[in-house]
Write a protein that holds these residues in place. Structure first.
Motif, mmCIF file in Angstrom:
data_model
loop_
_atom_site.group_PDB
_atom_site.id
_atom_site.type_symbol
_atom_site.label_atom_id
_atom_site.label_comp_id
_atom_site.label_asym_id
_atom_site.label_seq_id
_atom_site.Cartn_x
_atom_site.Cartn_y
_atom_site.Cartn_z
ATOM 1 N N GLU A 107 46.729 43.288 32.801
ATOM 2 C CA GLU A 107 47.292 42.024 32.318
ATOM 3 C C GLU A 107 46.523 41.587 31.074
ATOM 4 O O GLU A 107 45.367 41.969 30.863
ATOM 5 C CB GLU A 107 47.189 40.958 33.423
ATOM 6 N N VAL A 108 47.160 40.779 30.247
ATOM 7 C CA VAL A 108 46.516 40.260 29.051
ATOM 8 C C VAL A 108 45.449 39.239 29.446
ATOM 9 O O VAL A 108 45.646 38.441 30.366
ATOM 10 C CB VAL A 108 47.553 39.602 28.119
ATOM 11 N N GLY A 109 44.304 39.258 28.761
ATOM 12 C CA GLY A 109 43.239 38.302 29.043
ATOM 13 C C GLY A 109 42.152 38.883 29.910
ATOM 14 O O GLY A 109 42.267 39.981 30.456
ATOM 15 N N LYS A 110 41.061 38.115 30.046
ATOM 16 C CA LYS A 110 39.872 38.592 30.757
ATOM 17 C C LYS A 110 39.601 37.844 32.063
ATOM 18 O O LYS A 110 38.653 38.196 32.765
ATOM 19 C CB LYS A 110 38.646 38.482 29.842
ATOM 20 N N LEU A 111 40.426 36.853 32.379
ATOM 21 C CA LEU A 111 40.228 36.094 33.620
ATOM 22 C C LEU A 111 41.553 36.004 34.366
ATOM 23 O O LEU A 111 42.318 35.046 34.204
ATOM 24 C CB LEU A 111 39.671 34.697 33.322
ATOM 25 N N ASN A 112 41.818 37.019 35.182
ATOM 26 C CA ASN A 112 43.092 37.082 35.906
ATOM 27 C C ASN A 112 42.893 37.419 37.381
ATOM 28 O O ASN A 112 43.511 38.346 37.901
ATOM 29 C CB ASN A 112 44.007 38.130 35.270
ATOM 30 N N PRO A 113 42.033 36.693 38.099
ATOM 31 C CA PRO A 113 41.792 37.055 39.503
ATOM 32 C C PRO A 113 43.019 36.885 40.393
ATOM 33 O O PRO A 113 43.060 37.440 41.496
ATOM 34 C CB PRO A 113 40.670 36.094 39.918
ATOM 35 N N GLU A 114 44.014 36.140 39.924
ATOM 36 C CA GLU A 114 45.217 35.896 40.730
ATOM 37 C C GLU A 114 46.244 37.012 40.615
ATOM 38 O O GLU A 114 47.175 37.103 41.430
ATOM 39 C CB GLU A 114 45.861 34.568 40.310
ATOM 40 N N GLN A 140 44.150 53.253 46.953
ATOM 41 C CA GLN A 140 43.867 51.898 46.506
ATOM 42 C C GLN A 140 44.384 51.783 45.078
ATOM 43 O O GLN A 140 43.963 52.518 44.186
ATOM 44 C CB GLN A 140 42.366 51.602 46.545
ATOM 45 N N VAL A 141 45.300 50.860 44.857
ATOM 46 C CA VAL A 141 45.905 50.663 43.540
ATOM 47 C C VAL A 141 45.167 49.512 42.859
ATOM 48 O O VAL A 141 45.214 48.371 43.328
ATOM 49 C CB VAL A 141 47.410 50.356 43.653
ATOM 50 N N VAL A 142 44.485 49.823 41.751
ATOM 51 C CA VAL A 142 43.527 48.897 41.138
ATOM 52 C C VAL A 142 44.002 48.444 39.758
ATOM 53 O O VAL A 142 44.333 49.279 38.912
ATOM 54 C CB VAL A 142 42.145 49.575 41.014
ATOM 55 N N PRO A 143 44.001 47.132 39.494
ATOM 56 C CA PRO A 143 44.322 46.645 38.147
ATOM 57 C C PRO A 143 43.193 46.970 37.180
ATOM 58 O O PRO A 143 42.018 46.835 37.517
ATOM 59 C CB PRO A 143 44.479 45.134 38.345
ATOM 60 N N GLN A 144 43.548 47.406 35.978
ATOM 61 C CA GLN A 144 42.564 47.799 34.980
ATOM 62 C C GLN A 144 42.319 46.651 33.996
ATOM 63 O O GLN A 144 42.922 45.583 34.105
ATOM 64 C CB GLN A 144 43.052 49.044 34.239
ATOM 65 N N GLY A 145 41.452 46.883 33.023
ATOM 66 C CA GLY A 145 41.174 45.879 32.002
ATOM 67 C C GLY A 145 39.701 45.538 31.926
ATOM 68 O O GLY A 145 38.837 46.329 32.327
ATOM 69 N N ARG A 146 39.396 44.351 31.411
ATOM 70 C CA ARG A 146 38.024 43.875 31.288
ATOM 71 C C ARG A 146 37.905 42.493 31.912
ATOM 72 O O ARG A 146 38.841 41.694 31.873
ATOM 73 C CB ARG A 146 37.606 43.816 29.827
ATOM 74 N N GLY A 147 36.759 42.215 32.515
ATOM 75 C CA GLY A 147 36.559 40.922 33.158
ATOM 76 C C GLY A 147 37.138 40.913 34.560
ATOM 77 O O GLY A 147 37.147 41.920 35.268
ATOM 78 N N LEU A 148 37.605 39.746 34.987
ATOM 79 C CA LEU A 148 38.253 39.616 36.293
ATOM 80 C C LEU A 148 39.701 40.062 36.137
ATOM 81 O O LEU A 148 40.544 39.324 35.608
ATOM 82 C CB LEU A 148 38.160 38.176 36.783
ATOM 83 N N THR A 149 40.012 41.277 36.585
ATOM 84 C CA THR A 149 41.300 41.898 36.266
ATOM 85 C C THR A 149 42.378 41.682 37.306
ATOM 86 O O THR A 149 43.546 41.982 37.046
ATOM 87 C CB THR A 149 41.117 43.407 36.061
ATOM 88 N N ILE A 173 39.202 41.541 45.061
ATOM 89 C CA ILE A 173 39.185 41.037 43.685
ATOM 90 C C ILE A 173 38.293 41.930 42.834
ATOM 91 O O ILE A 173 37.162 42.251 43.223
ATOM 92 C CB ILE A 173 38.694 39.579 43.648
ATOM 93 N N HIS A 174 38.789 42.309 41.653
ATOM 94 C CA HIS A 174 38.082 43.287 40.821
ATOM 95 C C HIS A 174 37.470 42.642 39.586
ATOM 96 O O HIS A 174 38.119 41.885 38.860
ATOM 97 C CB HIS A 174 39.031 44.411 40.412
ATOM 98 N N LEU A 175 36.197 42.983 39.387
ATOM 99 C CA LEU A 175 35.440 42.555 38.220
ATOM 100 C C LEU A 175 34.998 43.795 37.454
ATOM 101 O O LEU A 175 34.222 44.600 37.953
ATOM 102 C CB LEU A 175 34.211 41.744 38.642
ATOM 103 N N HIS A 176 35.526 43.962 36.236
ATOM 104 C CA HIS A 176 35.077 45.039 35.363
ATOM 105 C C HIS A 176 33.997 44.462 34.451
ATOM 106 O O HIS A 176 34.285 43.663 33.558
ATOM 107 C CB HIS A 176 36.243 45.591 34.535
ATOM 108 N N TRP A 177 32.746 44.854 34.715
ATOM 109 C CA TRP A 177 31.624 44.250 34.001
ATOM 110 C C TRP A 177 31.673 44.627 32.519
ATOM 111 O O TRP A 177 31.885 45.790 32.165
ATOM 112 C CB TRP A 177 30.312 44.711 34.610
ATOM 113 N N PRO A 178 31.475 43.651 31.628
ATOM 114 C CA PRO A 178 31.513 43.939 30.185
ATOM 115 C C PRO A 178 30.447 44.955 29.789
ATOM 116 O O PRO A 178 29.313 44.909 30.282
ATOM 117 C CB PRO A 178 31.230 42.572 29.542
#
Length: 421
Positions: A107-114, A140-149, A173-178
Motif C-alpha cells: 500500500e502507499v505510505g509508511k503507516l498502514n497497520p490497518e 503466510q501472505v505478508v504485505p510488503q513495503g516500508r514501515g508499518l505495512t 501486524i508487520h513492521l519493516h524496519w527502515p
C-alpha cells in the motif's frame, strides 16, 4: 501503439491465468492410511503406522487401526509428513512481476497497520498449484513495503475464496524496519541518507507512541477522535496480536527489541540474519525468528560463504525459537529444499521438519496444526521419498483438513504436452 496494444491484450487476458484445478470436496467418509512411515514431528518418526482421519481431523495414530466404512489406502513404502507451512511469502498478491496490474503487494505510505493482505489475496493464482506440489499446504501472505505495512494472514492453498482459505490466527501486524541497502560513497548523499533514515525511524517511534496513547484512551473510554490506524494496533498492546518485525542487522534488531520491551510486546523477528549473535536479548524479550536467508549470500565481505546455510543450526544451538521463511511468491515452493540445505550444514533433520511445520504454526498462533497427532487438523502430504531431497521427494498426494487436493499444475501440464511432441 503496438506496445500499448500488446499490454492491453495481456491485461485483458489476465483472467485466463487463473488455474483450473477444482478445490477438494469436504471429507464425506473416514480415511484410513495404513502401513506408512509417519513423521509425526511431536513424537518422532514411526514405521508401519496407520492414521485415521475423520471430519477433517486426525482421530488416531497407531498400528492395526480399524474404522467402519473407511476409505482404506495402503501406503507401504511411502512416507507421510504434516503439510508444510511457508512463512513470509507474498504468494497470491502477485502473478507476473513485470506486469504492474498483477502486482498488489504493498500500500502507499509508511503507516498502514490497518491494511490486510487477505483483501488482495487471489486463491485462483496460477502460482498456487506449483507451490503446493512441493508439499506446501499453507502460506503466510505478508504485505510488503516500508514501515508499518499492514497485517498478514495464514491461508490454506486449496480454497474457492479467501473466506474458505483463511486460518484463524491472532492478528499479525508487520513492521519493516527502515534501513539503507547501499550507502553512497559521496559524503553529501550519505548525509542525506542518514537524515532520511533517522526521520523514518523517528516516524516509527512516534507511531507506536501515538498508538499506545490511543490504547490508553480506549481503555479509559476517552477516545475523542477515531483513527483506524491506531484502532488496528489495539490488539498489539493487549497481547491479542503479534508484531512481525522485519530486520537483519543486530543494531536494527536491538532497536526493535527496545520498542517491544517498552510496550510489553513479544516480537517475531523476520529475517534475523544476526539473531544468532544475540540469544540472551532475544530470550529476554520472548522473541522468535523467521529465517528466510538459507539461499542468500553472506551479508558481509568477511563472512564465510556458507554462513547463511549454517545459521539455522546456530539458532537451534542457541535455543532461539525459529521457523523457516521464504520471501517469494512462486519460489516459495523451494521451502523444503532450503530446510534440506540447512540439514546438510548441521541442523538436525527432526528440527528442520519442525521448523517448517509445528514451529511455523506456533509462531503464527495456529492451533492444532503442524503435527500428526490425534486432534490435529488432517493436513498431510504423502511422498515416496525424503521431502528435503529435491531429487527424490516426489509428493504423490496431499490432504488439507481431510480434503484430497488436486496436485496437477501448469508445470506438469506443459511437461505432458511437450513429452508428446
Amino acid at each position: 501503439m503496438r506496445v500499448l496494444a500488446m499490454m492491453t491484450g495481456l491485461l485483458m487476458a489476465s483472467p485466463a491465468l487463473a488455474h483450473d484445478m477444482v478445490p477438494g470436496a469436504p471429507q464425506s467418509q473416514p480415511i484410513l492410511l495404513q502401513n506408512a512411515l509417519v513423521h509425526t514431528v511431536s513424537v518422532g518418526s514411526l514405521e508401519d503406522t496407520d492414521i485415521l482421519i475423520e471430519n477433517g481431523l486426525i482421530t488416531a495414530v497407531g498400528s492395526d487401526l480399524q474404522a467402519d466404512g473407511a476409505q482404506v489406502i495402503d501406503l507401504t513404502g511411502k512416507q507421510v509428513y504434516p503439510g508444510l507451512i511457508a512463512l513470509n511469502t507474498f504468494l497470491g498478491l502477485t502473478e507476473i512481476s513485470m506486469v504492474r496490474a498483477t502486482v498488489d503487494t504493498a500500500e502507499v505510505g509508511k503507516l498502514n497497520p490497518e491494511v490486510k493482505a487477505s483483501v488482495a489475496f487471489n486463491p485462483d493464482s496460477e502460482l498456487i498449484p506449483t507451490v503446493r506440489s512441493n508439499g506446501i499446504t499453507h502460506v503466510q501472505v505478508v504485505p510488503q513495503g516500508r514501515g508499518l505495512t499492514g497485517q498478514s494472514t495464514l491461508v490454506n492453498l486449496d480454497s474457492w475464496t479467501i473466506v474458505d482459505g483463511e486460518v484463524d490466527t491472532p492478528a499479525a501486524i508487520h513492521l519493516h524496519w527502515p534501513t539503507v541497502w547501499r550507502w553512497s560513497s559521496d559524503e553529501k548523499r550519505r548525509k542525506k541518507q542518514q537524515e532520511q533514515l533517522d526521520a523514518d525511524i523517528q516516524t516509527i517511534h512516534s507511531a507506536f507512541e501515538d498508538a499506545y496513547r490511543y490504547h490508553l484512551a480506549a481503555k479509559a473510554d476517552k477516545v475523542t477522535s477515531s483513527d483506524i490506524r491506531w484502532q488496528a494496533m489495539l490488539p498489539l498492546f493487549s497481547g491479542e496480536a503479534k508484531l512481525f518485525a522485519h530486520a537483519d542487522n543486530q543494531g536494527d534488531i536491538e532497536q526493535i527489541l527496545d520498542i517491544a520491551r517498552r510496550y510489553n510486546i513479544k516480537p517475531v523477528i523476520v529475517g534475523g540474519y544476526d539473531a544468532w549473535r544475540m540469544p540472551e536479548m532475544l530470550s529476554e524479550a520472548g522473541a522468535s525468528v523467521i529465517y528466510p536467508h538459507v539461499f542468500s549470500f553472506p551479508r558481509r565481505s568477511d563472512e564465510p560463504i556458507d554462513l547463511p546455510f549454517r545459521i539455522p543450526a546456530m539458532l537451534e544451538q542457541a535455543d532461539i525459537p525459529f521457523a523457516f521463511g521464504f520471501r517469494a511468491d512462486w519460489d516459495a515452493r523451494n521451502l523444503p529444499f532450503a530446510a534440506g540445505q540447512s540439514i546438510s550444514y548441521g541442523l538436525n533433520k527432526q528440527d528442520a521438519l519442525k521448523a517448517v511445520t509445528l514451529d511455523a504454526a506456533r509462531i503464527m498462533g495456529a492451533n492444532k496444526m503442524g503435527s500428526i497427532a490425534p486432534g490435529y487438523k488432517a493436513s498431510l502430504i504423502i511422498s515416496s521419498g525424503d521431502i528435503f531431497n529435491p531429487m527424490e521427494a516426489n509428493i504423490e498426494a496431499m490432504y488439507i483438513d481431510g480434503r484430497q487436493v488436486d496436485l496437477n499444475n501448469r508445470h506438469r501440464q506443459l511437461y505432458q504436452k511437450y513429452l508428446k511432441r
